[in-house]
Enzyme design. Structure first.
Site, PDB file in Angstrom:
ATOM      1  N   CYS A  27      -1.998  -2.503 -16.228  1.00 35.07           N
ATOM      2  CA  CYS A  27      -2.054  -1.376 -15.295  1.00 35.07           C
ATOM      3  C   CYS A  27      -1.451  -1.686 -13.933  1.00 35.07           C
ATOM      4  CB  CYS A  27      -3.496  -0.899 -15.126  1.00 35.07           C
ATOM      5  SG  CYS A  27      -4.563  -2.142 -14.399  1.00 35.07           S
ATOM      6  N   HIS A  77       0.827  -1.207   0.000  1.00 35.40           N
ATOM      7  CA  HIS A  77       0.000   0.000   0.000  1.00 35.40           C
ATOM      8  C   HIS A  77       0.865   1.263   0.000  1.00 35.40           C
ATOM      9  CE1 HIS A  77      -2.365   3.122   2.153  1.00 35.40           C
ATOM     10  NE2 HIS A  77      -3.321   2.693   1.347  1.00 35.40           N
TER      11      HIS A  77
HETATM   12  C1  PEP Z   1      -3.270  -4.958  -9.879  1.00 37.16           C
HETATM   13  O1  PEP Z   1      -3.696  -5.851  -9.157  1.00 37.16           O
HETATM   14  O2  PEP Z   1      -2.354  -5.120 -10.701  1.00 37.16           O
HETATM   15  C2  PEP Z   1      -3.840  -3.608  -9.769  1.00 37.16           C
HETATM   16  C3  PEP Z   1      -3.452  -2.658 -10.601  1.00 37.16           C
HETATM   17  O3  PEP Z   1      -4.759  -3.370  -8.803  1.00 37.16           O
HETATM   18  P1  PEP Z   1      -4.429  -3.084  -7.260  1.00 37.16           P
HETATM   19  O4  PEP Z   1      -2.959  -2.833  -7.162  1.00 37.16           O
HETATM   20  O5  PEP Z   1      -5.252  -1.933  -6.878  1.00 37.16           O
HETATM   21  O6  PEP Z   1      -4.838  -4.351  -6.602  1.00 37.16           O
END
Ligand code: PEP
Ligand code: MG
Length: 846
Positions: free
Chosen positions: A800, A424
């Site tokens: 992403c 995080h």
């Molecule tokens: C992922 O899991 O790659 C993502 C972009 O979502 P998050 O990091 O919010 O879980």
């Protein structure tokens, strides 16, 4: 390559190349071609030097022939890349008693003796490998000190100091050839990227003395400021010197430009100075680089000994490349190729001054680049209080949770003891452009006493100043001196040129209007991932969110969500307005609900007060929401199915915002993305509801609503079932953070604890959360893309996860013909440049 000569006299037409003779030798040939007054030079190829190291000397008569009866020489290393280092140069080879006598008559006994002493010392230490403590340079260069040094040499080696120039040269060549093979030298150059079999060439050059009658001396000159990259003449000149002292001791140096030390070189020797300017300009135009020129003046006559590329800062690298292209010296394409993308990342953030002394407390994982100093605070509330007082602070936590978001906003930097590059703290830090170091597990924290302790036992209390260097992963005591971020015109120009070559889109992951503004400033082509949950930690929303979680039944929940709706709508309106004319991909709510609940007693008490509920009830409800494995639990689309009112509210907010900004004339292309999908039916169910909300808003507003609905592929099953899923999704965006977590069965929040052991022992080549695992996770992505295209020919494909800005991921996405990558705003410039370089490189290959 049988026609390579072991020895090559450097002439304009000699057969030479940097790959055979090294960069210095090749550069000298270029200077000769430009008619610069370079002393006679012979180049020894890599193969020749290799043979010398194995005891096979070249024909010494042939080597010495160009240098006349009484050769007087320097020998310098010439590796392919000057950055790989090499043995030190040896000057004055050929100095002996006879030359000493001649030189004494010519330049005076003291000057001649000083040169002889320096040669014997250098030969004794570097060639005969004698104890340097026995061969220090005396304060007075007289006959006694020379005799003493020659006697010491004889005593230590049982032989008189060699008088034959051929013997001296052979020994110098042998020692330099062997030094290149030493273990330390090998490791040092490999650390700088040299291949295992990197060769060493040598150049043997007639000495240009720099000492004697009339104007004699030596110096270096550059025509650019190595820090700013702006044109500027800088350098040093020391009269009656061979150059070594110039570097070691600036005292008494005759500066190129006038200062309080005396007349400048320009005033003393205007003709030579004018010649240097001409040569500098010629070198820039013909060698297509900013060069540092090393020169000697002998009896008023200029000699050019060498030229090397000016060592430069990242900022200067960009400015110089752009200036060379603007002046028509190199094509734009080449300017784009010349800048290492990582150098851009340095320019985007403040950095610790590379020359500053570092008082290291602990090392962690470099999770978000840049550096900031501030006073230690141990809670988000203290960070906010500190910001309110105008005091810069560093938020230090074991690990951060969504509750800390406001504290992170308030802090100058974040340090955590746990977590890896997708934790995080790391994700938010990168999004905010906030320096962040995570996983500093050697640090211990005593929150009650407000003390953190380093691995060496040093203690720091809340309020102490520390510096977080998110570029290197170091935590430093005190406030380190910094270099400010440097986004100048050259930076923008280079990126605009990069965009002309790039063949894959670059969007930004942006959650708030501030992120979106950063994305826009860095010319992202849109938002590829808006993590909407981050909006619920802002301002007074957390309280309403908690009420929603505690609501009894669907109606109550809807009533609370109705209070969240205008807030979300405002968020989207702001985001859409900033991103006018671009695409915005909004991801529906993803995290487990309990992340919004307090984790300690004080927080529970606050919540009990806010909800007017007894403490035990609050504790019980919070406990009931606790999951054994929340990242695989009730989150993502599972919430959308089990508590559909949340997604209904978000869809409504999105469509209302579209209507509102549309009325204001803002053109926006909206995409709605469903997270954590693992089955086609999940998409069907959510799509039906979202389309239903759209129809309602359309009917009410009498406005056309164009949006696309797509899926985040972040579970292995979604990749495997991409064909079915794409039947209901117009785009697939691969979330490689969760996909890596689930493919490896490796917790993204805990892997930091053992990752270094894994990487050190070669279990994983790299941390897969940091570098896309092309072999494993990549195979799933490729398969998902292929199957997705089978389900929908024109499905839009992107990635992403945090990998998206990296070279490996961009290369992978280009190879699989993805439409775009989406990374944190501050990585957008790096991704734009990387994508351009990959496109240019592939054009050259094909
Ligand atoms: C992922 O899991 O790659 C993502 C972009 O979502 P998050 O990091 O919010 O879980
Ligand atoms: Mg995810």
């Amino acid at each position: 390559m049988t026609d390579i000569q072991p020895l090559t006299l450097i002439t304009p037409t000699a057969a030479m190349s940097a790959g055979v003779h090294g960069g210095r030798a090749k550069c000298l040939q270029r200077l000769v071609r430009l008619d610069m007054p370079v002393p006679m030079t012979v180049a020894l190829s890599f193969d020749t030097v290799r043979s010398i190291a194995q005891g096979h000397m070249p024909d010494m008569n042939a080597l010495l022939a160009p240098f006349g009866e009484q050769p007087f020489l320097s020998v310098r290393p010439s590796s392919l890349d000057p950055d790989w280092g090499g043995p030190s140069a040896v000057l004055n080879v050929g100095m002996n008693d006879a030359r000493h006598a001649r030189l004494s008559a010519d330049i005076g006994v003291e000057a001649a003796t000083a040169i002889y002493l320096r040669f014997v010392q250098s030969y004794a230490v570097h060639v005969a490998r004698l104890d340097p403590d026995e061969f220090f340079l005396p304060d007075v260069a007289d006959a006694d000190s020379l005799k003493a040094m020659l006697d010491t040499y004889e005593f230590e080696t049982d032989e008189p100091f060699p008088q034959d120039a051929s013997v001296q040269l052979a020994e110098v060549l042998r020692s330099m050839a062997r030094a290149w093979d030493g273990t330390t030298a090998r490791l040092l150059r490999q650390a700088k990227g040299a291949p295992i079999d990197a060769g060493l060439g040598l150049v043997v050059q007639a000495m240009a003395m720099g000492v004697g009658q009339g104007e004699c001396g030596s110096g270096v000159i550059e025509f650019v400021d190595a820090t700013s990259g702006l044109p500027k003449i800088v350098g040093r000149y020391l009269s009656q010197s061979q150059g070594r002292e110039t570097i070691r001791d600036a005292e008494g140096a005759m500066y190129l430009n006038r200062d309080d030390r005396g007349p400048s070189l320009e005033e003393r020797c205007p003709d030579v100075f004018a010649q240097l300017l001409v040569f500098g300009d010629l070198a820039r135009k013909k060698l297509r680089e900013e060069m540092q020129i090393k020169f000697t003046i002998e009896h008023g006559v200029l000699r050019i000994l060498d030229a090397i590329r000016v060592q430069r800062s990242s900022r200067a690298t960009v400015r110089i490349a752009v200036a060379l292209a603007n002046d028509g010296i190199i094509p734009r394409e080449e300017a784009v190729m010349r800048v290492e993308p990582a150098a851009l990342s340095e320019l985007l953030h403040r950095q610790v001054d590379p020359r500053a002394k570092r008082d290291l407390i602990v090392r962690g994982i470099a999770a978000s680049p840049g550096a900031s100093a501030g006073r230690i605070v141990l809670t988000a509330a203290e960070a906010q209080a500190s910001a309110a007082r105008g005091e810069p602070c560093v938020l230090v936590r074991r690990e951060t949770t969504p509750e800390d978001i406001r504290g992170m906003h308030a802090a100058q930097a974040v340090l955590t003891m746990r977590g890896g590059v997708t934790s995080h703290a790391a994700v938010i830090g990168r999004g905010l452009g906030l320096p962040c170091v995570v996983g500093a597990s050697d640090l211990s924290i005593d929150r009650k006493k407000g003390v953190i302790s380093g691995p060496d036992g040093r203690k720091f209390t809340a309020g102490d100043l520390i510096t977080v260097d998110g570029t290197t992963g170091q935590i430093l005591a005190g406030e380190a001196p910094m270099h400010e971020a440097a986004l100048d015109g050259a930076f923008q120009t280079l990126l605009e040129w990069a965009d002309d070559y790039r063949d894959i889109g670059v969007r930004a992951n942006a959650d708030t209007p501030a992120d979106a503004q950063a994305a826009r400033n860095f010319a992202a082509e849109g938002i590829g991932l808006c993590r909407t949950e981050h909006m619920f930690f802002e301002g007074d929303r957390l309280g309403v969110m908690r009420e929603m979680i505690f609501a009894e039944g669907s109606d109550d929940r809807r009533a609370v969500l109705d209070r969240l709706l205008p807030m979300q709508r405002d968020d989207f309106e702001a985001l859409f307005t900033i991103m006018a004319g671009k695409n915005v991909c909004v991801r529906l709510f993803d995290p487990p609900l309990h992340e919004f609940l307090p984790s300690d007693k004080a927080g529970m008490r606050d919540l009990a007060e806010q909800l007017a509920l007894p403490m035990p009830e609050v504790t019980e409800r919070v406990n009931a929401l606790t999951e054994y494995n929340p990242m695989l639990g009730m989150r993502g689309v599972r919430l959308g199915i089990a508590i559909p009112e949340i997604y209904d509210m978000q869809a409504r907010a999105i469509f209302d915002a579209m209507v509102a900004v549309g009325k204001a004339g803002v053109d926006i292309s909206v995409e709605i993305m469903i997270p954590l999908v693992s089955a086609m039916r999940e998409v069907e169910l959510v799509k039906t509801r979202v389309d239903g909300v759209a129809n309602a808003v359309r009917a009410k507003s009498k406005t056309a609503l164009n949006y696309r609905l797509g899926v985040m592929v972040e579970t292995p099953r979604a990749a495997l079932r991409a064909q079915d899923i794409a039947g209901h999704a117009e785009f697939l965006s691969f979330g490689t953070n969760d996909l890596t977590q689930m493919t490896y069965g490796l917790s993204r929040d805990d892997a930091g604890r053992f990752m270094s052991a894994y990487v050190q022992q070669g279990v994983y080549a790299e941390d897969p959360f940091h570098t896309l695992d092309v072999e494993g996770v990549g195979e799933l992505v490729a398969l998902g893309a292929e199957r997705g295209r089978m389900g929908r020919k024109d499905v839009i494909l992107s990635i992403c996860g945090e990998h998206a800005g990296s070279r490996t991921a961009i290369a992978f996405c280009r190879e699989h013909k993805f439409d775009y990558v989406s990374c944190s705003p501050f990585r957008v410039p790096v991704a734009r440049l990387t994508a351009a370089q990959l496109a240019i490189a592939s054009k050259v290959k094909s």
